[in-house]
Design a protein around this motif. Structure first.
Motif, PDB file in Angstrom:
ATOM      1  N   GLY A 114      11.551 -14.705 -17.751  1.00  0.00           N
ATOM      2  CA  GLY A 114      11.416 -14.376 -16.335  1.00  0.00           C
ATOM      3  C   GLY A 114      10.840 -12.985 -16.185  1.00  0.00           C
ATOM      4  O   GLY A 114      10.650 -12.258 -17.167  1.00  0.00           O
ATOM      5  N   LEU A 115      10.560 -12.612 -14.947  1.00  0.00           N
ATOM      6  CA  LEU A 115      10.054 -11.279 -14.641  1.00  0.00           C
ATOM      7  C   LEU A 115      11.175 -10.477 -13.997  1.00  0.00           C
ATOM      8  O   LEU A 115      11.778 -10.915 -13.013  1.00  0.00           O
ATOM      9  N   VAL A 116      11.445  -9.299 -14.554  1.00  0.00           N
ATOM     10  CA  VAL A 116      12.539  -8.459 -14.087  1.00  0.00           C
ATOM     11  C   VAL A 116      11.951  -7.231 -13.396  1.00  0.00           C
ATOM     12  O   VAL A 116      11.263  -6.429 -14.034  1.00  0.00           O
ATOM     13  N   LEU A 117      12.226  -7.086 -12.103  1.00  0.00           N
ATOM     14  CA  LEU A 117      11.802  -5.911 -11.341  1.00  0.00           C
ATOM     15  C   LEU A 117      12.749  -4.768 -11.668  1.00  0.00           C
ATOM     16  O   LEU A 117      13.966  -4.911 -11.528  1.00  0.00           O
ATOM     17  N   THR A 118      12.199  -3.634 -12.151  1.00  0.00           N
ATOM     18  CA  THR A 118      13.037  -2.500 -12.522  1.00  0.00           C
ATOM     19  C   THR A 118      12.930  -1.343 -11.540  1.00  0.00           C
ATOM     20  O   THR A 118      13.821  -0.503 -11.492  1.00  0.00           O
ATOM     21  N   SER A 119      11.846  -1.281 -10.760  1.00  0.00           N
ATOM     22  CA  SER A 119      11.744  -0.285  -9.694  1.00  0.00           C
ATOM     23  C   SER A 119      10.595  -0.646  -8.771  1.00  0.00           C
ATOM     24  O   SER A 119       9.717  -1.439  -9.116  1.00  0.00           O
ATOM     25  N   GLY A 120      10.605  -0.060  -7.589  1.00  0.00           N
ATOM     26  CA  GLY A 120       9.587  -0.339  -6.587  1.00  0.00           C
ATOM     27  C   GLY A 120       9.919  -1.612  -5.829  1.00  0.00           C
ATOM     28  O   GLY A 120      11.041  -2.115  -5.878  1.00  0.00           O
ATOM     29  N   ARG A 121       8.924  -2.103  -5.116  1.00  0.00           N
ATOM     30  CA  ARG A 121       9.129  -3.361  -4.397  1.00  0.00           C
ATOM     31  C   ARG A 121       7.827  -4.137  -4.334  1.00  0.00           C
ATOM     32  O   ARG A 121       6.747  -3.589  -4.517  1.00  0.00           O
ATOM     33  N   LEU A 122       7.965  -5.434  -4.067  1.00  0.00           N
ATOM     34  CA  LEU A 122       6.819  -6.335  -3.985  1.00  0.00           C
ATOM     35  C   LEU A 122       6.475  -6.575  -2.526  1.00  0.00           C
ATOM     36  O   LEU A 122       7.357  -6.641  -1.668  1.00  0.00           O
TER      37      LEU A 122
ATOM     38  N   ALA B  56       0.854  -1.198   0.000  1.00  0.00           N
ATOM     39  CA  ALA B  56       0.000   0.000   0.000  1.00  0.00           C
ATOM     40  C   ALA B  56       0.882   1.237   0.000  1.00  0.00           C
ATOM     41  O   ALA B  56       1.864   1.317   0.739  1.00  0.00           O
ATOM     42  N   GLY B  57       0.569   2.191  -0.853  1.00  0.00           N
ATOM     43  CA  GLY B  57       1.310   3.443  -0.924  1.00  0.00           C
ATOM     44  C   GLY B  57       2.603   3.367  -1.724  1.00  0.00           C
ATOM     45  O   GLY B  57       3.314   4.362  -1.840  1.00  0.00           O
ATOM     46  N   GLU B  58       2.921   2.203  -2.274  1.00  0.00           N
ATOM     47  CA  GLU B  58       4.130   2.049  -3.082  1.00  0.00           C
ATOM     48  C   GLU B  58       3.749   1.522  -4.455  1.00  0.00           C
ATOM     49  O   GLU B  58       2.599   1.240  -4.725  1.00  0.00           O
ATOM     50  N   ARG B  59       4.738   1.391  -5.318  1.00  0.00           N
ATOM     51  CA  ARG B  59       4.468   0.931  -6.678  1.00  0.00           C
ATOM     52  C   ARG B  59       5.472  -0.143  -7.069  1.00  0.00           C
ATOM     53  O   ARG B  59       6.487  -0.331  -6.413  1.00  0.00           O
ATOM     54  N   VAL B  60       5.165  -0.813  -8.158  1.00  0.00           N
ATOM     55  CA  VAL B  60       6.044  -1.824  -8.736  1.00  0.00           C
ATOM     56  C   VAL B  60       6.089  -1.597 -10.229  1.00  0.00           C
ATOM     57  O   VAL B  60       5.067  -1.314 -10.862  1.00  0.00           O
TER      58      VAL B  60
ATOM     59  N   LYS C 156       5.404  -4.750 -20.240  1.00  0.00           N
ATOM     60  CA  LYS C 156       5.645  -3.942 -19.041  1.00  0.00           C
ATOM     61  C   LYS C 156       4.501  -4.146 -18.064  1.00  0.00           C
ATOM     62  O   LYS C 156       3.335  -4.196 -18.453  1.00  0.00           O
ATOM     63  N   LEU C 157       4.836  -4.265 -16.791  1.00  0.00           N
ATOM     64  CA  LEU C 157       3.847  -4.358 -15.722  1.00  0.00           C
ATOM     65  C   LEU C 157       4.110  -3.198 -14.770  1.00  0.00           C
ATOM     66  O   LEU C 157       5.244  -3.002 -14.318  1.00  0.00           O
ATOM     67  N   TYR C 158       3.075  -2.414 -14.457  1.00  0.00           N
ATOM     68  CA  TYR C 158       3.249  -1.188 -13.680  1.00  0.00           C
ATOM     69  C   TYR C 158       2.015  -0.978 -12.823  1.00  0.00           C
ATOM     70  O   TYR C 158       0.903  -0.952 -13.344  1.00  0.00           O
ATOM     71  N   THR C 159       2.181  -0.806 -11.507  1.00  0.00           N
ATOM     72  CA  THR C 159       1.018  -0.691 -10.620  1.00  0.00           C
ATOM     73  C   THR C 159       0.582   0.740 -10.352  1.00  0.00           C
ATOM     74  O   THR C 159      -0.514   0.951  -9.859  1.00  0.00           O
ATOM     75  N   ALA C 160       1.426   1.728 -10.600  1.00  0.00           N
ATOM     76  CA  ALA C 160       1.087   3.097 -10.215  1.00  0.00           C
ATOM     77  C   ALA C 160       0.239   3.786 -11.266  1.00  0.00           C
ATOM     78  O   ALA C 160       0.399   3.589 -12.451  1.00  0.00           O
TER      79      ALA C 160
ATOM     80  N   CYS D 123       0.553  10.108  -6.420  1.00  0.00           N
ATOM     81  CA  CYS D 123       0.619   8.719  -6.872  1.00  0.00           C
ATOM     82  C   CYS D 123      -0.503   7.924  -6.223  1.00  0.00           C
ATOM     83  O   CYS D 123      -0.659   7.951  -5.008  1.00  0.00           O
ATOM     84  N   VAL D 124      -1.284   7.263  -7.029  1.00  0.00           N
ATOM     85  CA  VAL D 124      -2.262   6.316  -6.518  1.00  0.00           C
ATOM     86  C   VAL D 124      -1.559   4.963  -6.603  1.00  0.00           C
ATOM     87  O   VAL D 124      -1.578   4.301  -7.631  1.00  0.00           O
ATOM     88  N   CYS D 125      -0.880   4.609  -5.535  1.00  0.00           N
ATOM     89  CA  CYS D 125       0.016   3.459  -5.567  1.00  0.00           C
ATOM     90  C   CYS D 125      -0.540   2.282  -4.781  1.00  0.00           C
ATOM     91  O   CYS D 125      -1.483   2.415  -4.019  1.00  0.00           O
ATOM     92  N   GLY D 126       0.123   1.163  -4.940  1.00  0.00           N
ATOM     93  CA  GLY D 126      -0.299  -0.075  -4.306  1.00  0.00           C
ATOM     94  C   GLY D 126      -1.129  -0.881  -5.281  1.00  0.00           C
ATOM     95  O   GLY D 126      -1.287  -0.526  -6.437  1.00  0.00           O
ATOM     96  N   GLY D 127      -1.633  -1.998  -4.817  1.00  0.00           N
ATOM     97  CA  GLY D 127      -2.468  -2.827  -5.666  1.00  0.00           C
ATOM     98  C   GLY D 127      -1.668  -3.823  -6.475  1.00  0.00           C
ATOM     99  O   GLY D 127      -0.472  -3.994  -6.276  1.00  0.00           O
TER     100      GLY D 127
END
Length: 196
Positions: A164-172, A112-116, A129-133, A143-147
Motif C-alpha cells: 500500500g501507499l503510506v502518507l507520512t506528511s503533507g496532504r493530497l 498548489a503550494g503544499e507538498r506530499v 519514497k514519493l515526495y513532491t517538494a 518550497c516549490v510545492c504542489g504538483g
C-alpha cells in the motif's frame, strides 16, 4: 508512399503461450504490425501446484479524504478495475494472491503550494519514497510545492504479501469533480514457481 502503391508486405507470425497444465497450450496467431487477439477468459498457466491462474490487476483513484488524521495508509476509494478482488478499498491494501512479478504504479498529487511525502510499502517495509517538494533557486529555503509525483516498480511479491501507499506528511488534493488526481495500480506480470 504515393497513392495506388502497394504497402509493405505483412508476414503472418505465430507464437506459443507458456505451456499450461498437462502440457497444453493455446496458439496465438497475429500479423506483423498488429497484436494478436487474446480471448478474455481464464488463462491457464502452471503455478507449480496445478492451479489455474486468472487475471490479477487493480486500479483505484482517490476522490474522498483518504483517512481520518494526518498520516496513514491511503485508501484509494474509487475502484476502476479490480480483477480478482485482491485490492481492498476499505484498507487501501493490495494482497498478492500468488508468488510472482508484479508492476505497481502510483501517482500522488499535492495541492498548489503544499507538498506530499509518502512511501510504497511492501510487507511493512518502505520500498520507494514519493515526495513532491523541491527547493527554489540554489541556496533558497523557499518550497516549490504542489504538483504530482509518480512511481512505477516491477517487484517480486510472495503470496499473501500486502502492499500500500503510506502518507507520512503533507496532504493530497481531492478534486471537486469525479476526476482522479491520485491513483494506485498494480498488475501481475507473471507468476513464479518456488524452487523445491
Amino acid at each position: 508512399m504515393a497513392s495506388g502503391e502497394e504497402g509493405p508486405r505483412v508476414t503472418k507470425i505465430s507464437s506459443r503461450t507458456p505451456q499450461g497444465i498437462n502440457g497444453s497450450g493455446t496458439s496465438i496467431t497475429g500479423y506483423a504490425g498488429a497484436p494478436a487477439q487474446i480471448p478474455l477468459k481464464t488463462i491457464q498457466m502452471a503455478t507449480g501446484e496445478g492451479r489455474v491462474m486468472t487475471y490479477v490487476s487493480f486500479s483505484a483513484g482517490l476522490t474522498l479524504v483518504p483517512f481520518p488524521g494526518e498520516i496513514g495508509i491511503i485508501r484509494f476509494n474509487n475502484v476502476l478495475l479490480n480483477d480478482g478482488r485482491h485490492y481492498d478499498p476499505q484498507t487501501g491494501v493490495f494482497t498478492a494472491p500468488m508468488d510472482g512479478r508484479y508492476l505497481l504504479s502510483a501517482v500522488l498529487t499535492a495541492p498548489a503550494g503544499e507538498r506530499v511525502e509518502a512511501f510504497l510499502s511492501v510487507a511493512n517495509r518502505n520500498i520507494q519514497k514519493l515526495y513532491t517538494a523541491g527547493t527554489g533557486s540554489r541556496g533558497s529555503e523557499d518550497c516549490v510545492c504542489g504538483g504530482s509525483v509518480t512511481a512505477s516498480l516491477a517487484l517480486h511479491l510472495k503470496r499473501g504479501q500486502r502492499t500500500g501507499l503510506v502518507l507520512t506528511s503533507g496532504r493530497l488534493v481531492i478534486s471537486a469533480s469525479s476526476e482522479i488526481l491520485s491513483s494506485f495500480s498494480g498488475v501481475l506480470l507473471y507468476p513464479t514457481v518456488a524452487k523445491r
